[in-house]
Write an enzyme that holds these catalytic residues in place. Structure first.
Site, PDB file in Angstrom:
ATOM      1  N   ILE A  93       0.849  -1.196   0.000  1.00 22.59           N
ATOM      2  CA  ILE A  93       0.000   0.000   0.000  1.00 22.59           C
ATOM      3  C   ILE A  93       0.880   1.239   0.000  1.00 22.59           C
ATOM      4  O   ILE A  93       1.833   1.324   0.777  1.00 22.59           O
ATOM      5  CB  ILE A  93      -0.877   0.043   1.278  1.00 22.59           C
ATOM      6  CG1 ILE A  93      -1.626  -1.275   1.471  1.00 22.59           C
ATOM      7  CG2 ILE A  93      -1.853   1.215   1.222  1.00 22.59           C
ATOM      8  CD1 ILE A  93      -2.194  -1.451   2.860  1.00 22.59           C
ATOM      9  N   CYS A  94       0.573   2.179  -0.880  1.00 21.14           N
ATOM     10  CA  CYS A  94       1.310   3.437  -0.889  1.00 21.14           C
ATOM     11  C   CYS A  94       0.536   4.440  -0.043  1.00 21.14           C
ATOM     12  O   CYS A  94      -0.441   5.021  -0.485  1.00 21.14           O
ATOM     13  CB  CYS A  94       1.456   3.952  -2.320  1.00 21.14           C
ATOM     14  SG  CYS A  94       2.335   5.511  -2.418  1.00 21.14           S
TER      15      CYS A  94
END
Lengths: 154, 268
Positions: A93-94
């Site tokens: 996940i960014c």
């Protein structure tokens, strides 16, 4: 009773709070946490009225013994990884609070809320544009990626 | 960049830099390790002229150290880990308060009430509690020691124990964030770009290792109801160090030396 380390004490508190008062659509697998306090599985439901309504996801939280000074390592796991412009197909996940903007005043709960809100504000389901390349080359640990955070609107 | 590709890891589109991220991060870790092995969180007292050793070939700095030495006798170095302002400030203010029981008690009461203010502002109770309890435990431990020298020794030990020291830093970061948010109309003028005060707090104040600017210092002073004098020493023109009192016109209880990117404690 054995003496708990500061990170264990903190995790124990967070666990109690998350069991007692979970954010909507979020639940923690308490049995599994009991086996290992440093590895949590969290179930998350797509909020109603969003593109993810009716979907169920699984998040894994890994903590180090420097938690809460070190951020947790958070990834989506299981068979359903949300299709989202900030989520890679390997579950990474960014999200800036997971690395650069992590603060010891944040918690599992605040991370979950951020992820729910990230999913809820999505307008079009698609993978990040560099998904194929990233998934092939990244480290297993998303904290070993140097992320650029440009866009807070999704 | 347009919508596409705004959210990408730094290693995109170049096969030859596959492990670049890991290399950069590994090097960062290595530098951090070297710093933490060679510089204590808070050092012993040194004479101001000991600073000359760091600048033996730099005439601008040597002149300025001379000027600094005419105003201050000693310096206490802190570890340059991005937390130096918060660590130096906490240490210096407590060291000062140890000499004055009444002020210490006033400070203690202010600290005691601070948790409620944080929770009212929307900080999560149990994350705040963790840091608040340790913060109060340290204040209690110090106030229980009658002998001044013993108390100062204890302060020094506490601030060099990473566990306690970082808790003190976090709590002061939270208090500073709360102060910024309480007076956000005032502080918003000092924030560049189009970030809100709350965003600024989440990104630049609450996370560990983020360096401090004027705005952090003003808010921290206001939160602890005290004033700081900062002596600026850099390669700018002139042979004297520049001083600034924050807030303006205060009678400062803490004196800090600022060199680009770093704060140490000064003693008259």
């Amino acid at each position: 009773m054995t003496c708990l380390s500061p990170s264990e004490r903190r995790l124990q508190k967070e666990l109690m709070s998350l069991i007692k008062d979970p954010p909507p659509g979020v639940s923690v697998d308490a049995d599994q946490v009991e086996q290992n306090l440093f590895l949590w599985t969290i179930h998350m439901e797509g909020a109603s009225g969003t593109l993810y309504e009716g979907e169920r996801f699984q998040l894994q939280f890994k903590f180090s013994n420097k938690y809460p000074f070190d951020s947790p390592e958070v990834t989506f796991t299981g068979s359903n990884i949300p299709v989202h412009p900030h989520i890679y197909s390997n579950g990474h996940i960014c999200l800036s609070i997971l690395t650069d903007d992590w603060s010891p005043a944040l918690s599992v709960q605040s991370v979950c809320l951020s992820i729910v809100s990230m999913l809820s504000s999505c307008k079009e389901k698609h993978r990040p544009p560099d998904n194929a390349f990233y998934v092939k080359t990244c480290n297993k640990n998303p904290k070993k990626t140097k992320w650029w955070y440009h866009d807070d609107s999704v | 960049m347009g919508d596409e590709g705004e959210n990408v890891p730094a290693n995109e589109s170049n096969d030859s830099v596959v492990n670049q991220d890991e290399l950069i991060l590994a090097q960062q870790r290595q530098i951090e390790k070297e710093i933490s092995e060679s510089i204590p969180l808070v050092g012993e007292l040194d004479s101001v002229t000991s600073l000359c050793k760091e600048y033996s070939t730099d005439d601008v700095y040597l002149e300025k150290i001379k000027d600094l030495a005419s105003k201050y006798s000693h310096v206490r170095r802190t570890r340059p880990d991005g937390n130096c302002f918060f660590r130096a400030f906490s240490y210096a203010i407590l060291e000062k308060l140890l000499c004055d029981k009444d002020s210490f008690n006033t400070f203690y009461k202010l600290a005691e009430n601070s948790k409620n203010i944080l929770v009212e502002l929307g900080f999560q109770q149990f994350t705040v509690e963790d840091f608040y309890e340790t913060y109060m435990e340290v204040l209690k431990r110090l106030s229980d020691i009658d002998n001044l020298d013993d108390a100062k020794k204890e302060l020094h030990i506490i601030f060099n124990e990473q566990g306690y020291s970082d808790y003190m830093v976090v709590y002061l970061r939270l208090l500073t964030s709360a102060q910024l948010q309480k007076e956000k109309d005032f502080y918003s003028c000092f924030i560049e770009g189009h970030r809100t005060v709350v965003d600024f707090c989440h990104q630049e104040v609450e996370p560990m290792y983020k360096e401090s600017d004027h705005i952090h210092i003003m808010a921290a002073c206001s939160a602890l109801n005290t004033g700081v004098r900062v002596l600026y020493m850099d390669r700018g023109v002139g042979s004297s160090v520049t001083q600034h009192d924050l807030p303006e016109g205060c009678s400062p209880s803490v004196h800090l030396l600022y060199r680009p990117g770093h704060y140490d404690i000064l003693y008259p």
